[in-house]
Enzyme design. Structure first.
Site, PDB file in Angstrom:
ATOM      1  N   PRO A  22     -11.085   1.756   6.158  1.00 16.10           N
ATOM      2  CA  PRO A  22     -12.007   1.831   7.294  1.00 16.10           C
ATOM      3  C   PRO A  22     -11.407   2.330   8.600  1.00 16.10           C
ATOM      4  CG  PRO A  22     -11.345  -0.437   6.918  1.00 16.10           C
ATOM      5  CD  PRO A  22     -10.732   0.370   5.808  1.00 16.10           C
TER       6      PRO A  22
ATOM      7  N   ASP B  58     -12.710  13.897   5.697  1.00 15.11           N
ATOM      8  CA  ASP B  58     -14.002  13.753   6.368  1.00 15.11           C
ATOM      9  C   ASP B  58     -13.837  13.112   7.741  1.00 15.11           C
ATOM     10  OD1 ASP B  58     -13.925  10.956   6.130  1.00 15.11           O
ATOM     11  OD2 ASP B  58     -14.998  10.971   4.227  1.00 15.11           O
TER      12      ASP B  58
ATOM     13  N   LYS C 258     -19.008  15.065   7.678  1.00 17.09           N
ATOM     14  CA  LYS C 258     -20.470  15.036   7.631  1.00 17.09           C
ATOM     15  C   LYS C 258     -20.972  14.088   8.711  1.00 17.09           C
ATOM     16  CE  LYS C 258     -20.949  15.780   2.636  1.00 17.09           C
ATOM     17  NZ  LYS C 258     -19.536  15.675   2.256  1.00 17.09           N
TER      18      LYS C 258
ATOM     19  N   ASP D 110     -13.919   3.604   0.653  1.00 20.80           N
ATOM     20  CA  ASP D 110     -13.662   3.777  -0.775  1.00 20.80           C
ATOM     21  C   ASP D 110     -14.483   4.956  -1.281  1.00 20.80           C
ATOM     22  OD1 ASP D 110     -12.710   2.241  -3.464  1.00 20.80           O
ATOM     23  OD2 ASP D 110     -14.691   3.134  -3.737  1.00 20.80           O
TER      24      ASP D 110
ATOM     25  N   MET E  96     -24.129   3.409   7.253  1.00 21.61           N
ATOM     26  CA  MET E  96     -24.844   4.555   7.842  1.00 21.61           C
ATOM     27  C   MET E  96     -26.239   4.154   8.317  1.00 21.61           C
ATOM     28  SD  MET E  96     -23.706   7.293   4.894  1.00 21.61           S
ATOM     29  CE  MET E  96     -24.143   6.124   3.587  1.00 21.61           C
TER      30      MET E  96
END
Length: 467
Positions: free
Chosen positions: A227, A250, A272, A305, A385
């Site tokens: 994280p 990412d 993203k 993960d 999210m």
């Protein structure tokens, strides 16, 4: 260099240990691992020394040391609790040209027993020349993290085929290139994954290939970066990060973690964000295939993960279809990391007997979830999210039966120095988040376990906000 590093073969050879306490126990353990023929002299033995003596059938003399005890010894270790006795043994042994280690004062002897990383037949020794044993242990710990235990098995396999490789490859250059690819490539990774027979078969096949010196195999490492806190990386993740030729990462991978990636690796950002993708998922899939088929070791580095809302399954489906070697390294998922760092247990006997991980938005951009299943007491809900859909999430949970007073928390930038924890309930959390202009990445936790935060929080307490 004040000391000459040496490894001495004491297997089956006479060695004397004087002392029976905790320091002697550490020294004795090393002698036993080296298969020395040890005699122990001490009036009393601590439990650990006694256990080692019994286990290895060692000769024990329960009495004080006598000068003649050192006669015929190849190595003497003075590790008693009596400094004067240790120094006397050191001087006596040096007079007779017998190697001696004097505990706590190596200058009284001529041998230092270093901190050891044992990956038999590989051994790594760390010494500060007696200046700081604590620092030596710390350095050893750092090396332990980057030295997989399976390196010993890999070394044994390499030793078995060294002669054959030398016969086939002929020149030093081709031999070196061959073994570099073996110990840094897919064969080594098979060993690290416990696939010993498969690794040996692959090595034999590689040796019998006529184009052996021209072939370079690529592979993809699908690695969870956790994280945010670099200390939460797994040993395997760190090792692969430092050997990859190319890195596809990412936006959830922190700068601190990227600093640990091999410095000369090609770095490709594939982040993203909501409604803005640097690369579409299919393009990322094909990029991994292309890089691997160019013979590169490709690190696909993902926050959290890779198999928990990380699209790792989609990527390895493509790799399998294209026949590309890959491996998956789990990471600490955001739910576990952020909950722990915010002092909110995901389960608790008095609060929650189940925990559900939920995506905050679906592939079509909606939040059309199974609300009837989610709106139950005695469970914890963790939304990934969910920042932009927070208001809808809270409304739907209330509409489907959860009280509007159900505790809820939002953790932003969890496990990092910028972590913030906002504490409220289903009715107040959306306004709290809007008031404080929260930005991602975030994690939402819903359930009565959130009330434990006030007692259990321990990390960055000055950045916590409550309704």
């Amino acid at each position: 260099m004040s000391l000459l590093p040496l490894f001495i073969d004491v297997s089956g050879k006479p060695c004397l240990l004087v002392g029976g306490g905790r320091v002697a126990a550490r020294k004795l353990k090393m002698l036993c691992e080296a298969e020395a023929e040890v005699a122990v002299i001490a009036p009393e033995l601590c439990a650990e020394v006694q256990t080692l003596c019994d286990l290895h059938g060692l000769q024990v003399k329960a009495r004080n040391f006598k000068d003649e005890d050192i006669t015929g010894q190849q190595l003497v270790i003075a590790a008693s609790n009596d400094t004067r006795l240790n120094n006397h043994i050191g001087a006596l042994a040096r007079q007779r040209n017998i190697l001696v280690n004097v505990s706590n004062d190596f200058k009284q002897g001529d041998v230092v027993l270093p901190s050891i990383i044992n990956r038999d037949p590989i051994q790594i020794a760390v010494s500060t020349g007696g200046a700081s044993p604590v620092l030596a242990r710390q350095l050893r710990s750092n090396l332990e993290r980057s030295t997989p235990s399976a390196y010993g098995t890999l070394a044994t396999i390499v030793e078995k085929y060294r002669g054959k490789a030398k016969q086939i490859l002929k020149t030093d250059k081709t031999i070196r290139r061959f073994w570099e690819e073996v110990v840094q490539g897919p064969i080594a990774e098979m060993v690290f994954a416990g696939k010993i027979d498969a690794a040996e078969q692959a090595l034999v096949k590689k040796l019998t290939d006529k184009n052996i010196s021209q072939q370079i195999s690529g592979e993809v490492y699908l690695v969870g970066a956790g994280p945010g806190d670099p200390d939460l990386l797994t040993f395997r993740a760190l090792r692969l990060m430092q050997q990859a030729d190319a890195v596809v990462y990412d936006r959830l991978v922190s700068d601190q973690i990227m600093e640990l990636v091999r410095k000369d690796a090609e770095k490709i950002y594939a982040g993203k964000e909501r409604s803005r993708h640097t690369l579409e998922q299919e393009s990322i899939n094909q990029l991994l295939v292309r890089l691997a088929k160019e013979g590169k070791r490709v690190l696909r580095l993902k926050g959290g993960d890779p198999f928990i809302f990380g699209r790792g399954g989609e990527e390895i489906e493509t790799l399998m279809q294209q026949g590309v070697h890959f491996q998956v390294v789990p990471g600490v998922t955001a739910a576990a990391g952020c909950a722990a760092y915010s002092g909110i247990p995901l389960t608790h006997r008095d609060h929650a007997q189940a925990c559900i991980f939920v995506t905050g938005h679906l592939r079509d951009g909606t939040v059309n979830l199974n609300w009837d299943m989610l709106a139950h007491a005695n469970q914890t809900l963790v939304f990934y999210m969910g920042l932009h859909g927070l208001k809808i999430i809270c409304q739907r949970l209330i509409e489907h039966g959860l009280p509007d007073s159900t505790p809820a928390a939002l953790v932003t930038k969890g496990t990092t120095p910028e972590q913030r924890v906002l504490i409220g309930d289903l009715s107040t959390l959306p306004q709290l988040v809007e008031t404080h202009h929260v930005q991602g990445p975030t994690l939402i936790i819903v359930g009565t376990v959130v009330t434990l935060h006030s007692k259990l929080h321990w990390f960055m307490t000055d950045r916590e906000i409550e309704a």
